[in-house]
Enzyme design. Sequence first.
Site, PDB file in Angstrom:
ATOM      1  N   LEU A 263       0.835  -1.207   0.000  1.00 11.31           N
ATOM      2  CA  LEU A 263       0.000   0.000   0.000  1.00 11.31           C
ATOM      3  C   LEU A 263       0.866   1.252   0.000  1.00 11.31           C
ATOM      4  CD1 LEU A 263      -2.617  -1.178   2.649  1.00 11.31           C
ATOM      5  CD2 LEU A 263      -2.959  -0.975   0.194  1.00 11.31           C
ATOM      6  N   LYS A 311      15.254  -6.359   4.324  1.00  7.98           N
ATOM      7  CA  LYS A 311      15.501  -5.397   5.405  1.00  7.98           C
ATOM      8  C   LYS A 311      16.868  -5.615   6.071  1.00  7.98           C
ATOM      9  CE  LYS A 311      10.819  -4.141   6.805  1.00  7.98           C
ATOM     10  NZ  LYS A 311       9.850  -4.037   7.881  1.00  7.98           N
ATOM     11  N   ASN A 332      14.711  -0.216   7.069  1.00 11.82           N
ATOM     12  CA  ASN A 332      13.564  -0.205   6.136  1.00 11.82           C
ATOM     13  C   ASN A 332      13.512   1.070   5.305  1.00 11.82           C
ATOM     14  OD1 ASN A 332      12.662   1.640   8.035  1.00 11.82           O
ATOM     15  ND2 ASN A 332      10.530   1.012   7.813  1.00 11.82           N
ATOM     16  N   GLY A 371       6.886 -12.101  19.323  1.00 11.98           N
ATOM     17  CA  GLY A 371       7.648 -12.211  18.086  1.00 11.98           C
ATOM     18  C   GLY A 371       9.089 -11.796  18.331  1.00 11.98           C
ATOM     19  N   ALA A 372       9.957 -12.244  17.428  1.00  6.37           N
ATOM     20  CA  ALA A 372      11.370 -11.872  17.578  1.00  6.37           C
ATOM     21  C   ALA A 372      11.987 -11.634  16.200  1.00  6.37           C
ATOM     22  CB  ALA A 372      12.118 -12.967  18.327  1.00  6.37           C
ATOM     23  N   GLY A 373      11.130 -11.350  15.220  1.00  3.88           N
ATOM     24  CA  GLY A 373      11.624 -11.066  13.871  1.00  3.88           C
ATOM     25  C   GLY A 373      11.984  -9.586  13.742  1.00  3.88           C
ATOM     26  N   ARG A 395       7.735 -17.830  19.654  1.00  2.00           N
ATOM     27  CA  ARG A 395       7.535 -19.268  19.387  1.00  2.00           C
ATOM     28  C   ARG A 395       8.844 -20.032  19.518  1.00  2.00           C
ATOM     29  NH1 ARG A 395       5.418 -20.543  13.465  1.00  2.00           N
ATOM     30  NH2 ARG A 395       7.431 -19.599  12.994  1.00  2.00           N
TER      31      ARG A 395
HETATM   32  P1  NAP Z   1       9.611 -11.899  10.540  1.00  4.12           P
HETATM   33  O1  NAP Z   1      10.925 -11.240  10.613  1.00  4.12           O
HETATM   34  O2  NAP Z   1       9.373 -13.005   9.592  1.00  4.12           O
HETATM   35  O3  NAP Z   1       9.286 -12.454  12.025  1.00  4.12           O
HETATM   36  C1  NAP Z   1       8.126 -13.147  12.301  1.00  4.12           C
HETATM   37  C2  NAP Z   1       8.052 -13.473  13.790  1.00  4.12           C
HETATM   38  O4  NAP Z   1       6.773 -14.008  14.012  1.00  4.12           O
HETATM   39  C3  NAP Z   1       9.060 -14.507  14.245  1.00  4.12           C
HETATM   40  O5  NAP Z   1       9.468 -14.206  15.545  1.00  4.12           O
HETATM   41  C4  NAP Z   1       8.240 -15.804  14.240  1.00  4.12           C
HETATM   42  O6  NAP Z   1       8.611 -16.704  15.230  1.00  4.12           O
HETATM   43  C5  NAP Z   1       6.880 -15.297  14.581  1.00  4.12           C
HETATM   44  N1  NAP Z   1       5.843 -16.155  13.993  1.00  4.12           N
HETATM   45  C6  NAP Z   1       5.617 -16.363  12.670  1.00  4.12           C
HETATM   46  N2  NAP Z   1       4.573 -17.201  12.526  1.00  4.12           N
HETATM   47  C7  NAP Z   1       4.166 -17.543  13.770  1.00  4.12           C
HETATM   48  C8  NAP Z   1       3.150 -18.389  14.247  1.00  4.12           C
HETATM   49  N3  NAP Z   1       2.339 -19.035  13.423  1.00  4.12           N
HETATM   50  N4  NAP Z   1       3.001 -18.520  15.586  1.00  4.12           N
HETATM   51  C9  NAP Z   1       3.829 -17.874  16.428  1.00  4.12           C
HETATM   52  N5  NAP Z   1       4.820 -17.053  16.038  1.00  4.12           N
HETATM   53  C10 NAP Z   1       4.985 -16.886  14.702  1.00  4.12           C
HETATM   54  O7  NAP Z   1       8.442 -10.835  10.273  1.00  4.12           O
HETATM   55  P2  NAP Z   1       8.458  -9.285  10.630  1.00  4.12           P
HETATM   56  O8  NAP Z   1       9.045  -8.519   9.529  1.00  4.12           O
HETATM   57  O9  NAP Z   1       8.994  -9.131  11.984  1.00  4.12           O
HETATM   58  O10 NAP Z   1       6.903  -8.955  10.584  1.00  4.12           O
HETATM   59  C11 NAP Z   1       6.022  -9.452  11.572  1.00  4.12           C
HETATM   60  C12 NAP Z   1       4.636  -8.905  11.328  1.00  4.12           C
HETATM   61  O11 NAP Z   1       4.627  -7.492  11.514  1.00  4.12           O
HETATM   62  C13 NAP Z   1       4.105  -9.129   9.918  1.00  4.12           C
HETATM   63  O12 NAP Z   1       2.752  -9.448   9.979  1.00  4.12           O
HETATM   64  C14 NAP Z   1       4.271  -7.793   9.246  1.00  4.12           C
HETATM   65  O13 NAP Z   1       3.315  -7.583   8.235  1.00  4.12           O
HETATM   66  C15 NAP Z   1       4.008  -6.866  10.408  1.00  4.12           C
HETATM   67  N6  NAP Z   1       4.624  -5.554  10.183  1.00  4.12           N
HETATM   68  C16 NAP Z   1       3.778  -4.513  10.164  1.00  4.12           C
HETATM   69  C17 NAP Z   1       4.288  -3.269   9.973  1.00  4.12           C
HETATM   70  C18 NAP Z   1       3.349  -2.111   9.940  1.00  4.12           C
HETATM   71  O14 NAP Z   1       3.744  -1.064   9.456  1.00  4.12           O
HETATM   72  N7  NAP Z   1       2.144  -2.249  10.459  1.00  4.12           N
HETATM   73  C19 NAP Z   1       5.663  -3.063   9.800  1.00  4.12           C
HETATM   74  C20 NAP Z   1       6.506  -4.172   9.845  1.00  4.12           C
HETATM   75  C21 NAP Z   1       5.952  -5.420  10.042  1.00  4.12           C
HETATM   76  P3  NAP Z   1       9.836 -17.728  15.056  1.00  4.12           P
HETATM   77  O15 NAP Z   1      11.035 -16.976  15.536  1.00  4.12           O
HETATM   78  O16 NAP Z   1       9.460 -18.854  15.926  1.00  4.12           O
HETATM   79  O17 NAP Z   1       9.884 -18.095  13.612  1.00  4.12           O
END
Ligand code: NAP
Length: 539
Positions: A263, A311, A332, A371-373, A395
């Site tokens: 978006l 990123k 980012n 979360g830890a991503g 997780r």
């Molecule tokens: P990422 O780096 O892939 O990290 C994902 C995290 O979520 C990891 O810690 C993972 O755990 C955990 N996870 C994934 N699937 C899971 C599940 N089914 N159950 C439990 N834990 C789970 O992703 P990211 O970039 O941090 O983004 C995370 C979310 O934030 C996304 O939905 C993204 O769209 C959103 N986001 C939003 C904005 C915004 O502007 N609103 C900005 C950035 C991100 P593990 O370590 O166990 O794999």
Amino acid sequence: MSTSSSAINARMLRMRLPRVCVTIIGKTAAEMIEKAEQVARDDNSFIEFRLDYLSEPASLLPKLKGFFEYNPHMILIATCRRKKTGGLFRGSIASEVDILTRAASAGCQLVDVELDTASKLKDRDWDKLRKHGAAILLSHHDFRATKNLEKVYAKMSQYPADFFKIVTTAKELYDNVEMMKFLATKSDERPMIGVCMGEQGLISRLLSLRAGSIFTFGAANPGEETAPGQIAARRLHETYRIDQIDISTRVYGVAGDPVGHSLSPAMMNTAFRRENLNAVYLGLHAKTMKDLMHCVREIPIHGLSITMPYKESVMRHLDKSDPLSTKIGACNTVIRSQEGKLYGFNTDVAGVLRPLEQRMPIQNAKVLVMGAGGAARAAVFGLKERGAEVYVLNRTAAKGQQLARQAHAKFLQRGNLSKLYAKGWVWDCIINATPVGMDNAEDKTAGSEKPLLTDKELVTRYVFEMVYSPAETKLTKMARARGIHVIPGIEMFVHQGARQFEIWTGKPAPIEEMHKVVLHALEQRTAQAAADKNNKKKR
Ligand code: NAP
């Protein structure tokens, strides 16, 4: 008409051509005319009629007279492309020439002849095509790649055409650069139109104009694209402000793989328009970092939003990044200085902190980050830096522990949550920084997943949902049902974008407009998803 007077006509025509030619398709001649009238009412004066979409291409011609009577200023291209050369017309070359000649006699100022067809035309065919004063637009389409541009040009130069149109397929972003470099060298010799097809060809659809392409093509309506990657004319005008793009337009974009769902283009172009900045923001579907970096330097691109999966890897390509991005290990936002240096920032931090600080003091706030991503890292480091008491729940415990250790936060075992609550613990905010709850075409299960906490475990003043598509997730609904305040993901999205805007332009961002356009796009997306679901059920 003689070749020389037709050349004069073509030269005069060239001066009148708008930047966007709207391509009209339809099942019947009446439908095409109706669409053309709508397009004309929308202030477009340049149309391509794709006669080959009609089972009887000539059926449109008698209707053109009436159309011209009401729209005498219109410029029309007639195209009747044969199947062999990428169109739908099943007739012979002789019938194609006949239809185009009649289209010229009905008033079309340009007729499109594909290179393959041109190679089979006799002198008398060219004379026939020119008889009514139409200019000849010689086209070449490559549906596979962007290559051999010089060779194609040399071949085209053998024929007596007035305009050369070369349309190729972008396999990578850099193909756009190849196309634009080519146009820059040839457009002094000939009136040229050059575009790359495909999602990765977006750059050329907008920026080829400043490399020398006389115009570009737009679809009459979304869903009526006649080539991969074609954009609706209205979007070219309203979102990308194509009429204002010039050599000093600053180019920005969101780079990732994929980016089609993003978006950010709608949001950032709205912000640029609102602030009257000569800037455009594009979706840059980069399959590799190398490809992206090539374009950043050559186009040049002034600023980038970086999304998945780049990123972290982008950090290696930066000349410098701010201390928080370095700690987080992810960036980012990139800005390119005048000297070409690349500086990185992490505005996800502002995306988390700004909505929170509008609601509560962050100092000493008790925050649980799930979360830890990458997004969780931005939240945890940003919150810690502002003095919050942060707990990480993840997780994969080892990853959560590592983040907690690096950021001097605390790691929380899921099993210990109830023990905390038993002591009367209340969070100020629980943040979902995982994709759980997200609509995701690639992972069909994600949207239907249960929230990570049960409703009884939501012992908190606020729930901060990072997921923004859909606008309401199971988690936010559950929180609202318990009377807990919700900070929706859209706020983070808008605030991280607003901070990017500030970094790039040095101006405050028009945050309300940005919020409005993103909300509108999300609502449309939800409505579309519901309609698709309904249609599927009916079938
Ligand atoms: P990422 O780096 O892939 O990290 C994902 C995290 O979520 C990891 O810690 C993972 O755990 C955990 N996870 C994934 N699937 C899971 C599940 N089914 N159950 C439990 N834990 C789970 O992703 P990211 O970039 O941090 O983004 C995370 C979310 O934030 C996304 O939905 C993204 O769209 C959103 N986001 C939003 C904005 C915004 O502007 N609103 C900005 C950035 C991100 P593990 O370590 O166990 O794999």
